[in-house]
Design a protein around this motif. Structure first.
Motif, mmCIF file in Angstrom:
data_model
loop_
_atom_site.group_PDB
_atom_site.id
_atom_site.type_symbol
_atom_site.label_atom_id
_atom_site.label_comp_id
_atom_site.label_asym_id
_atom_site.label_seq_id
_atom_site.Cartn_x
_atom_site.Cartn_y
_atom_site.Cartn_z
ATOM 1 N N PHE A 1 0.825 -1.202 0.000
ATOM 2 C CA PHE A 1 0.000 0.000 0.000
ATOM 3 C C PHE A 1 0.857 1.250 0.000
ATOM 4 O O PHE A 1 1.996 1.244 0.446
ATOM 5 N N LYS A 2 0.245 2.324 -0.531
ATOM 6 C CA LYS A 2 0.841 3.661 -0.495
ATOM 7 C C LYS A 2 -0.236 4.604 0.009
ATOM 8 O O LYS A 2 -1.363 4.575 -0.465
ATOM 9 N N MET A 3 0.136 5.441 0.980
ATOM 10 C CA MET A 3 -0.806 6.389 1.570
ATOM 11 C C MET A 3 -0.412 7.808 1.196
ATOM 12 O O MET A 3 0.766 8.100 1.065
ATOM 13 N N ASP A 4 -1.406 8.665 1.026
ATOM 14 C CA ASP A 4 -1.157 10.086 0.801
ATOM 15 C C ASP A 4 -1.969 10.867 1.822
ATOM 16 O O ASP A 4 -3.182 11.053 1.671
ATOM 17 N N GLU A 5 -1.284 11.321 2.879
ATOM 18 C CA GLU A 5 -1.939 12.058 3.953
ATOM 19 C C GLU A 5 -2.263 13.492 3.560
ATOM 20 O O GLU A 5 -3.041 14.155 4.237
ATOM 21 N N GLY A 6 -1.666 13.974 2.473
ATOM 22 C CA GLY A 6 -1.856 15.352 2.050
ATOM 23 C C GLY A 6 -3.174 15.591 1.337
ATOM 24 O O GLY A 6 -3.616 16.726 1.199
ATOM 25 N N LYS A 7 -3.813 14.549 0.872
ATOM 26 C CA LYS A 7 -5.089 14.697 0.166
ATOM 27 C C LYS A 7 -6.231 14.778 1.163
ATOM 28 O O LYS A 7 -6.144 14.310 2.282
ATOM 29 N N LYS A 8 -7.330 15.378 0.711
ATOM 30 C CA LYS A 8 -8.544 15.474 1.524
ATOM 31 C C LYS A 8 -9.677 14.824 0.746
ATOM 32 O O LYS A 8 -10.060 15.356 -0.290
ATOM 33 N N PRO A 9 -10.245 13.710 1.148
ATOM 34 C CA PRO A 9 -9.793 12.874 2.248
ATOM 35 C C PRO A 9 -8.474 12.160 1.908
ATOM 36 O O PRO A 9 -8.076 12.101 0.736
ATOM 37 N N LYS A 10 -7.826 11.631 2.931
ATOM 38 C CA LYS A 10 -6.563 10.935 2.747
ATOM 39 C C LYS A 10 -6.768 9.741 1.815
ATOM 40 O O LYS A 10 -7.802 9.079 1.874
ATOM 41 N N SER A 11 -5.774 9.478 0.957
ATOM 42 C CA SER A 11 -5.944 8.405 -0.023
ATOM 43 C C SER A 11 -4.991 7.246 0.240
ATOM 44 O O SER A 11 -3.944 7.401 0.868
ATOM 45 N N ILE A 12 -5.397 6.083 -0.258
ATOM 46 C CA ILE A 12 -4.587 4.876 -0.154
ATOM 47 C C ILE A 12 -4.728 4.078 -1.446
ATOM 48 O O ILE A 12 -5.823 3.990 -1.999
ATOM 49 N N ASP A 13 -3.598 3.575 -1.927
ATOM 50 C CA ASP A 13 -3.576 2.702 -3.098
ATOM 51 C C ASP A 13 -3.136 1.328 -2.626
ATOM 52 O O ASP A 13 -2.110 1.200 -1.954
ATOM 53 N N LEU A 14 -3.899 0.304 -2.959
ATOM 54 C CA LEU A 14 -3.631 -1.063 -2.545
ATOM 55 C C LEU A 14 -3.339 -1.907 -3.784
ATOM 56 O O LEU A 14 -4.156 -1.926 -4.708
ATOM 57 N N THR A 15 -2.210 -2.597 -3.795
ATOM 58 C CA THR A 15 -1.855 -3.455 -4.923
ATOM 59 C C THR A 15 -1.658 -4.878 -4.427
ATOM 60 O O THR A 15 -0.833 -5.121 -3.539
ATOM 61 N N VAL A 16 -2.400 -5.805 -4.998
ATOM 62 C CA VAL A 16 -2.320 -7.208 -4.610
ATOM 63 C C VAL A 16 -1.019 -7.794 -5.165
ATOM 64 O O VAL A 16 -0.749 -7.681 -6.365
ATOM 65 N N ILE A 17 -0.216 -8.397 -4.283
ATOM 66 C CA ILE A 17 1.065 -8.953 -4.729
ATOM 67 C C ILE A 17 1.099 -10.478 -4.676
ATOM 68 O O ILE A 17 2.026 -11.100 -5.193
ATOM 69 N N GLU A 18 0.079 -11.073 -4.053
ATOM 70 C CA GLU A 18 0.014 -12.524 -3.970
ATOM 71 C C GLU A 18 -1.436 -12.928 -3.820
ATOM 72 O O GLU A 18 -2.206 -12.274 -3.132
ATOM 73 N N GLY A 19 -1.811 -14.000 -4.464
ATOM 74 C CA GLY A 19 -3.179 -14.472 -4.372
ATOM 75 C C GLY A 19 -3.858 -14.396 -5.719
ATOM 76 O O GLY A 19 -3.252 -14.028 -6.729
ATOM 77 N N PRO A 20 -5.137 -14.715 -5.747
ATOM 78 C CA PRO A 20 -5.864 -14.801 -7.020
ATOM 79 C C PRO A 20 -5.988 -13.462 -7.763
ATOM 80 O O PRO A 20 -6.205 -13.462 -8.970
ATOM 81 N N GLU A 21 -5.828 -12.352 -7.088
ATOM 82 C CA GLU A 21 -5.960 -11.051 -7.747
ATOM 83 C C GLU A 21 -4.608 -10.356 -7.919
ATOM 84 O O GLU A 21 -4.534 -9.127 -8.000
ATOM 85 N N LYS A 22 -3.533 -11.127 -7.967
ATOM 86 C CA LYS A 22 -2.178 -10.585 -8.068
ATOM 87 C C LYS A 22 -2.079 -9.556 -9.198
ATOM 88 O O LYS A 22 -2.560 -9.776 -10.300
ATOM 89 N N GLY A 23 -1.477 -8.393 -8.864
ATOM 90 C CA GLY A 23 -1.266 -7.332 -9.841
ATOM 91 C C GLY A 23 -2.397 -6.321 -9.931
ATOM 92 O O GLY A 23 -2.232 -5.268 -10.542
ATOM 93 N N LYS A 24 -3.525 -6.598 -9.324
ATOM 94 C CA LYS A 24 -4.659 -5.680 -9.395
ATOM 95 C C LYS A 24 -4.517 -4.585 -8.338
ATOM 96 O O LYS A 24 -4.021 -4.818 -7.242
#
Length: 149
Positions: A79-102
């Protein structure tokens, strides 16, 4: 003698500094998110999800890595978080499992021992702009509570 005292004070400060720092709260959300979490609630498209089958769900956050487990199922995410945005944002990238790369884009809030995230139910969709779900919105809200050691 003066040199000895100055050296002693300097060494004491160097040794005590980590202890003082440990008493201070984490300075950023990524640091505050570290640890173990249990699932409190899930809402998808304005409908609460029954917690009967989800009560054993756990989230372990270490560095920029999420490890989600539910029974024998496991999902590994960075994950990557951006506390500077309103609302705060988070990007989640699957690295293992059936949804890898999404990737999933969301918003979050971290209030004390409660972590709330609102995101799309499908990968690569637009990030929500508020902590709310609507029918057919494709959004979900997940609430976690910190597990005390």
């Amino acid at each position: 003698m003066r040199h000895f005292i100055a050296s002693f004070v300097t060494m004491t400060l160097l040794v005590a500094a980590p202890l003082v720092a440990a008493d201070k709260p984490a300075k950023n959300d990524k640091a505050r998110l570290q640890g173990n979490w249990s699932l409190v609630s899930v809402e998808i498209e304005a409908k609460p999800v029954s917690m009967d089958e989800l009560k054993e769900a756990r989230l372990v956050v270490s560095g920029d890595h999420y490890s989600f487990t539910l029974g024998k199922d496991r999902l590994e995410i960075t994950f990557k978080m951006d506390e500077g945005k309103k609302p705060k944002s988070i990007d989640l990238t699957v690295i293992e499992g059936p949804e890898k790369g999404k990737a999933y884009y969301g918003i979050y809030k971290l209030e004390g021992d409660t972590y709330t995230i609102c995101r799309s139910t499908e990968p690569n969709k637009e990030r929500p702009t508020e902590f709310a779900t609507q029918p057919v919105s494709g959004h979900m809200i997940v609430v976690w509570k910190r597990v005390k050691p």
